[in-house]
Scaffold this active site. Structure first.
Site, short mmCIF file in Angstrom:
data_model
loop_
_atom_site.label_atom_id
_atom_site.label_comp_id
_atom_site.label_asym_id
_atom_site.label_seq_id
_atom_site.Cartn_x
_atom_site.Cartn_y
_atom_site.Cartn_z
N HIS A 154 12.01 15.83 16.27
CA HIS A 154 11.82 17.21 16.73
C HIS A 154 10.57 17.38 17.59
CE1 HIS A 154 15.04 19.18 14.34
NE2 HIS A 154 14.94 18.05 13.67
N ASP A 362 4.70 20.31 23.17
CA ASP A 362 5.67 20.83 22.20
C ASP A 362 6.97 20.06 22.38
OD1 ASP A 362 6.57 22.52 20.19
OD2 ASP A 362 5.72 24.29 21.14
P1 ADQ Z 1 7.69 24.31 15.53
O1 ADQ Z 1 6.45 23.58 15.92
O2 ADQ Z 1 7.61 25.08 14.27
O3 ADQ Z 1 8.96 23.33 15.46
P2 ADQ Z 1 9.19 26.17 17.39
O4 ADQ Z 1 10.21 25.36 18.10
O5 ADQ Z 1 8.59 27.21 18.25
O6 ADQ Z 1 7.99 25.30 16.80
O7 ADQ Z 1 9.90 26.86 16.16
C1 ADQ Z 1 9.22 27.81 15.39
C2 ADQ Z 1 10.23 28.74 14.72
O8 ADQ Z 1 9.52 29.51 13.73
C3 ADQ Z 1 10.86 29.73 15.67
O9 ADQ Z 1 12.18 29.96 15.30
C4 ADQ Z 1 10.00 31.00 15.50
O10 ADQ Z 1 10.67 32.22 15.73
C5 ADQ Z 1 9.57 30.90 14.05
N1 ADQ Z 1 8.24 31.49 13.89
C6 ADQ Z 1 7.10 31.15 14.49
N2 ADQ Z 1 6.09 31.98 14.13
C7 ADQ Z 1 6.62 32.87 13.28
C8 ADQ Z 1 6.12 34.00 12.55
N3 ADQ Z 1 4.86 34.42 12.66
N4 ADQ Z 1 6.96 34.66 11.75
C9 ADQ Z 1 8.23 34.26 11.63
N5 ADQ Z 1 8.76 33.25 12.30
C10 ADQ Z 1 7.99 32.55 13.11
C11 ADQ Z 1 9.21 21.93 15.66
C12 ADQ Z 1 8.69 21.33 16.96
C13 ADQ Z 1 9.23 22.13 18.13
C14 ADQ Z 1 10.77 22.13 18.09
C15 ADQ Z 1 11.26 22.57 16.72
C16 ADQ Z 1 12.77 22.42 16.58
O11 ADQ Z 1 7.26 21.33 16.98
O12 ADQ Z 1 8.78 21.57 19.36
O13 ADQ Z 1 11.24 23.02 19.08
O14 ADQ Z 1 10.65 21.81 15.69
O15 ADQ Z 1 13.19 21.13 16.90
#
Ligand code: ADQ
Length: 458
Positions: A154, A362
């Site tokens: 991921h 990311d």
């Molecule tokens: P993350 O580093 O967690 O994931 P991201 O892809 O942005 O990053 O996913 C975060 C998820 O958590 C999103 O669905 C977002 O809406 C939710 N989220 C974030 N902050 C929040 C908050 N304050 N309250 C509620 N929900 C919140 C890892 C990798 C990424 C990759 C994903 C999936 O680091 O690069 O895209 O896995 O593979």
């Protein structure tokens, strides 16, 4: 239908944790095909547990084990989150090299493999997730499983020159070659891994993602992860979303609104983003008093020292910017260190003029896709996206920026805030089309299709 055995550090054992994209995707796949989901319970204990907690939900068997405090410190905190995470995000300077922690990491991979093995039946496929379990395929082979094992990373896979900083790189890569399908988020990650295998392990590409290396032939391909796009668009007009929008509307009092939503993590570029906001108010007096920026960033992995320092840094920066620019009736930058319900986030995205997604690195970044899907076609907001987010490889309609260049990010924000409606609509349509076409079902289908065909391909 082929049964799936999924393995990931955290599972979606509790219905509440099935809200995120990945958890939903794996859950849907397991529900449809039947199978097991194996991982850590989230609890730590004194003595190594002999068994695991198991329960069934809608035909899916969950198998969750506790970790000992020692395993938690070595495997999770030190090796996964203070070695692999920083190095894979190009932050060699933040890595805490520690060979004992690697032993703990390898030990937990082996223990989970042992736990999984009796649950895997002939004809099943095994689908392993993320950087906690780079060695798990090899561990399962040691337990005697010869059938298909897929692995999806991921987070980014770094350039070989960076990966080699990890003292155990060769051992890790050799173990990874026991997988049958290895999936990455972007073409850049895939080519980094293949270049590393070619330079260090004599790999040869056979075409169509097939690679011959260390006496095995495996599929190494790009599967950009998506979101449940239509579902998120619906969520953004739900009652809960509208309530959140109304509440923040009261605070905004007619001002423009820019939003960022991230877990607190140094890879997300939050201090750099705050600097850019300061620069925007410096360079453009017209937006002073006319724009409020809200950053939502709940703490994560708060036991890791670097995260505590980051929290302090963000508090200081936000305080400084508000001190310098704020007014009696205006807070330029709000920073909310907590988590919100997905529907509430969707509602906030929908009324924002600007979405700030500016990580330094990311894997994909799902917030970028969620922001787009939440928009109102009649008056869409503009996505500002880091060139170092995996999603930038496919999301052409965004304003793509270098997150290290605060002045350029500030200019991009100003450009977004003043962009005419027809251009905003055009950009949004292009973004939406890609996100809908490459949604979470598309991602899961592509990966599982290659994985179930792995025995034929071999
Ligand atoms: P993350 O580093 O967690 O994931 P991201 O892809 O942005 O990053 O996913 C975060 C998820 O958590 C999103 O669905 C977002 O809406 C939710 N989220 C974030 N902050 C929040 C908050 N304050 N309250 C509620 N929900 C919140 C890892 C990798 C990424 C990759 C994903 C999936 O680091 O690069 O895209 O896995 O593979």
């Amino acid at each position: 239908m082929t049964r799936i055995v999924a393995i990931s550090n955290r599972t979606a054992g509790e219905a509440a944790s099935r809200a995120g994209g990945l958890a939903v995707a794996v859950w849907e796949a397991l529900k449809a095909s039947g199978g097991s989901w194996i991982g850590w319970s989230g609890d730590t204990v004194e003595e190594q547990p002999r068994g695991a907690t198991t329960f069934n939900d809608e035909g899916v068997e969950f198998v969750l084990t506790d970790l000992t405090q020692e395993e938690f410190n070595g495997y999770y905190i030190t090796y996964a989150n203070r070695n692999i995470w920083p190095i894979f995000h190009y932050r060699v300077d933040l890595a805490h090299f520690d060979s004992e922690a690697f032993d703990a990491y390898a030990g937990v991979n082996q223990r989970i493999a042992r736990l999984a093995r009796p649950r895997i039946k002939d004809g099943d496929v095994v689908w392993v997730h993320d950087y906690h379990f780079l060695l798990l395929g090899d561990c399962l082979r040691r337990e005697g499983w010869r059938g298909p094992i897929g692995f999806f990373l991921h987070i980014p896979f770094p350039a070989p020159e960076i990966f080699r900083a990890l003292p155990e790189h060769a051992q890790i890569a050799r173990a990874m070659c026991e997988y049958d399908v290895i999936g990455f988020q972007t073409e850049r990650d895939t080519s980094n891994f293949i270049r590393y295998l070619t330079e260090d392990h004599g790999a040869a590409e056979l075409g169509e993602g097939r690679v011959k290396v260390l006496n095995r032939t495996l599929t190494i391909k790009t599967y950009p992860i998506g979101i449940d796009a239509e579902d998120f668009a619906e969520l953004a007009v739900s009652e809960k979303a509208q309530d959140a929008a109304t509440r923040i509307g009261r605070f905004l009092g007619g001002r423009s609104f820019a939003i960022g939503v991230d877990r607190i993590d140094y890879s997300k570029g939050l201090p750099e983003r705050f600097e850019a906001v300061g620069k925007l108010f410096d360079a453009h007096p017209d937006v002073r008093g006319a724009l409020s920026v809200t950053q939502i960033a709940p703490p994560s992995r708060s036991k890791v020292e670097e995260y505590q320092e980051l929290r302090l840094q963000l508090d200081q920066l936000a305080g400084r910017i508000n001190g310098d620019y704020g007014d009696l009736d205006w807070i330029p930058l709000r920073y909310l260190a907590r988590s919100f319900d997905r529907a509430e986030l969707a509602g906030l995205f929908r009324i924002a003029q600007v979405g700030l997604v500016t990580p330094l690195r990311d894997g994909m970044n799902l917030v970028a896709k969620e922001f787009v899907m939440a928009q109102d076609e009649a008056d869409p907001g503009v996505l500002i996206l880091s060139e170092f987010a995996g999603s930038a490889e496919r999301l052409r309609g965004a304003i793509v920026v270098n997150p290290h260049n605060a002045a350029a990010v500030a200019e991009a924000m100003h450009y977004a805030l003043t962009m005419p409606l027809d251009q905003r609509v055009e950009r949004w349509r292009e973004l939406r089309e890609t996100i809908v076409a490459e949604d979470i079902d598309w991602w899961r289908g592509n990966f599982l299709n290659d994985l179930t065909r792995a025995p034929e391909a071999a």
